[in-house]
Design a protein around this motif. Structure first.
Motif, PDB file in Angstrom:
ATOM      1  N   UNK A 176      -4.408   2.023 -12.444  1.00  0.00           N
ATOM      2  CA  UNK A 176      -3.117   2.493 -12.933  1.00  0.00           C
ATOM      3  C   UNK A 176      -1.979   1.879 -12.118  1.00  0.00           C
ATOM      4  N   UNK A 177      -0.777   1.910 -12.711  1.00  0.00           N
ATOM      5  CA  UNK A 177       0.442   1.474 -12.052  1.00  0.00           C
ATOM      6  C   UNK A 177       1.400   2.659 -12.018  1.00  0.00           C
ATOM      7  N   UNK A 206      -4.376  -0.941   0.935  1.00  0.00           N
ATOM      8  CA  UNK A 206      -5.347  -0.007   1.508  1.00  0.00           C
ATOM      9  C   UNK A 206      -6.581   0.058   0.615  1.00  0.00           C
ATOM     10  N   UNK A 207      -7.672   0.500   1.210  1.00  0.00           N
ATOM     11  CA  UNK A 207      -8.892   0.745   0.434  1.00  0.00           C
ATOM     12  C   UNK A 207      -9.468   2.086   0.843  1.00  0.00           C
ATOM     13  N   UNK A 266       0.120  -0.082  -7.319  1.00  0.00           N
ATOM     14  CA  UNK A 266      -1.001  -0.398  -8.202  1.00  0.00           C
ATOM     15  C   UNK A 266      -2.288   0.096  -7.569  1.00  0.00           C
ATOM     16  N   UNK A 267      -3.121   0.784  -8.355  1.00  0.00           N
ATOM     17  CA  UNK A 267      -4.420   1.234  -7.857  1.00  0.00           C
ATOM     18  C   UNK A 267      -5.519   0.821  -8.825  1.00  0.00           C
ATOM     19  N   UNK A 268      -6.659   0.477  -8.262  1.00  0.00           N
ATOM     20  CA  UNK A 268      -7.842   0.148  -9.049  1.00  0.00           C
ATOM     21  C   UNK A 268      -9.059   0.577  -8.250  1.00  0.00           C
ATOM     22  N   UNK A 281      -2.373  -1.291  -3.748  1.00  0.00           N
ATOM     23  CA  UNK A 281      -1.389  -2.258  -3.267  1.00  0.00           C
ATOM     24  C   UNK A 281      -0.024  -1.764  -3.718  1.00  0.00           C
ATOM     25  N   UNK A 282       0.952  -1.840  -2.832  1.00  0.00           N
ATOM     26  CA  UNK A 282       2.256  -1.325  -3.216  1.00  0.00           C
ATOM     27  C   UNK A 282       3.388  -1.852  -2.370  1.00  0.00           C
TER      28      UNK A 282
END
Length: 244
Positions: free
Chosen positions: A36-37, A102-103, A66-68, A73-74
């Motif tokens: 998602x964004x 981040x992860x 942004x997340x997956x 990442x942002x």
């Protein structure tokens, strides 16, 4: 600063991270989120970060993220609206624009943040030893399960900070009625010009609150606030903000 002192700070940081990670690694993990964004902005009466007031002004703080799965990442920024200037205080309007990655492995999250301060600084100035426009900070966050919801966070300025400043904090969330709350305590274990200390010290005690105000059946306005005390600097702040 001598090489031996720098190595000792890295050793302290890594030791704390390894001990904490080992303890939390046996706890159950959470299911990863879908791709998602997200984007929006916060509006705050003061930008107070880790017990430090930046710009002495109300600020606008936009973000894009942004997340997956577990990856995030942002970019996040803060721009002062009207810095205070009078006979005793003169403040330059604080500007900050960060990038982060981040992860999330479930209860453990590792990441890195690039702190960039645009005022009077060229973006491509990546000089080290306090001369550049960017400070690079690796960080790790460790969160317990619902039965033990303590979060431990640690970070170190790995690049462009001669002190290689370490910041450590712990926080516990709880709920009172329909208000989400948390208590946070954070500090530095050694001298840090970055955080304004000449020795180890507690710099951030924060009682935060947040809730959503229902405007219509389909729209609610998130609001948040916090009482923040910096015992080392002997300063306190009351912060209020809203999110769009």
């Amino acid at each position: 600063m001598s090489i031996s002192i720098t190595k000792n700070k890295w050793l302290l940081f890594l030791t704390l991270m390894i001990v904490a990670t080992t303890g939390f690694s046996l706890m159950p993990t959470q299911k990863a989120a879908a791709q998602q964004v997200d984007f929006g902005s916060d509006f705050v009466n003061r930008y107070v970060w880790r017990g430090i007031d930046f710009g002495k002004s109300a600020s606008i703080q936009p973000y894009i993220e942004f997340t997956s799965g577990g990856f995030t990442a942002g970019t996040w920024a803060s721009y002062a609206i009207s810095p205070v200037e009078n006979s005793t205080v003169s403040a330059v309007g604080a500007s900050e624009h960060d990038l982060y990655l981040s992860y999330n492995f479930g209860n453990v999250s590792v990441g890195v943040t690039d702190y960039y301060f645009p005022t009077g600084s060229e973006f491509f100035n990546f000089d080290d030893n306090g001369d550049g426009a960017h400070i690079i900070e690796p960080n790790v966050s460790l969160t317990g399960p619902e039965s033990f919801p303590l979060t431990f966070y640690g970070a170190i300025n790995a690049y462009n900070d001669p002190d290689h400043s370490i910041y450590l904090e712990a926080s516990v969330p709880f709920t009172v009625g329909d208000t989400e709350m948390s208590v946070t305590a954070g500090g530095v274990p050694t001298e840090s010009a970055y955080y304004g200390t000449t020795k180890a010290g507690l710099i951030n005690i924060n009682l935060s609150v947040s809730r959503e105000i229902e405007i219509t059946e389909k729209f609610s306005l998130p609001i948040f606030g916090g009482y923040i005390l910096n015992p080392y600097a002997e300063q306190s702040y009351l912060v209020f903000g809203l999110s769009l």
